[in-house]
Write a protein that holds these residues in place. Structure first.
Motif, mmCIF file in Angstrom:
data_model
loop_
_atom_site.group_PDB
_atom_site.id
_atom_site.type_symbol
_atom_site.label_atom_id
_atom_site.label_comp_id
_atom_site.label_asym_id
_atom_site.label_seq_id
_atom_site.Cartn_x
_atom_site.Cartn_y
_atom_site.Cartn_z
ATOM 1 N N ALA A 1 4.002 -34.886 39.010
ATOM 2 C CA ALA A 1 2.581 -34.918 39.093
ATOM 3 C C ALA A 1 1.912 -35.695 40.457
ATOM 4 N N GLU A 2 2.475 -36.448 40.776
ATOM 5 C CA GLU A 2 2.221 -37.031 42.197
ATOM 6 C C GLU A 2 2.264 -35.953 43.291
ATOM 7 N N ASP B 1 -0.387 -33.355 42.817
ATOM 8 C CA ASP B 1 -1.612 -34.099 43.141
ATOM 9 C C ASP B 1 -1.874 -33.930 44.903
ATOM 10 N N LYS B 2 -0.815 -34.196 45.630
ATOM 11 C CA LYS B 2 -1.118 -34.266 47.010
ATOM 12 C C LYS B 2 -1.279 -32.731 47.499
ATOM 13 N N HIS C 1 -0.688 -28.415 46.389
ATOM 14 C CA HIS C 1 0.144 -27.423 45.259
ATOM 15 C C HIS C 1 -0.547 -25.951 45.564
ATOM 16 N N SER D 1 0.451 -27.747 36.855
ATOM 17 C CA SER D 1 1.445 -28.641 36.756
ATOM 18 C C SER D 1 2.259 -29.118 35.603
ATOM 19 N N ARG E 1 -5.413 -32.918 47.514
ATOM 20 C CA ARG E 1 -6.113 -34.254 47.187
ATOM 21 C C ARG E 1 -6.362 -34.766 48.578
ATOM 22 N N THR F 1 -7.759 -38.261 50.044
ATOM 23 C CA THR F 1 -7.946 -39.605 49.741
ATOM 24 C C THR F 1 -9.175 -40.574 50.458
#
Length: 144
Positions: A58-59, A62-63, A65, A71, A138, A140
């Motif tokens: 999942a991490e 999130d970065k 895809h 997911s 994602r 940040t």
């Protein structure tokens, strides 16, 4: 044919054997180019004929895809997580890339559950880094 070279060291398969091999291989895999072309075409028709499944963590999902991807880490694939899907659903799975067998693991599990599945060869690595197809990322605080 010569047999003193690396290419010819092993005899080539007869044409029918090679044809059977490549037919089976293509029945189980697709590539980034074909998936992206289908995504673009399906967006015009509003018709989704497969589910693109990112089977990394999942991490990692999130970065970054592939667009339209869902997911589902391969460790979470089971009869309960697939109960919501129709049996005629086609799944296209991918992981990191050629050095990762997560998509193969996912394909094995999904097919054992009775669903059609293909592996997107090259994974997110080829999708994003070589083909430069669109991804969702994602953002940040550091990137803002």
């Amino acid at each position: 044919m010569p047999n003193n070279t690396n290419t010819f060291f092993y005899q080539a398969a007869p044409a029918q054997q090679a044809n059977d091999f490549f037919a089976a291989k293509l029945a189980c895999e697709t590539d980034c180019s074909d998936v992206y072309a289908d995504i673009k075409e399906n967006s015009k028709e509003n018709n989704k004929n497969f589910i693109l499944l990112d089977v990394r963590s999942a991490e990692a999902f999130d970065k970054s895809h592939a667009i339209t991807a869902v997911s589902m880490p391969h460790s979470e694939i089971n009869s309960e997580s697939f109960a919501k899907y129709d049996k005629d659903t086609l799944f296209v799975v991918y992981c990191w890339g050629p050095g990762c067998n997560g998509a193969s693991r996912a394909g094995f599990k999904i097919s054992a559950l009775g669903f059609a599945v293909k592996e997107m060869i090259g994974g997110i690595h080829y999708w994003e880094d070589f083909e430069r197809y669109p991804v969702n990322r994602r953002v940040t605080e550091v990137q803002k």
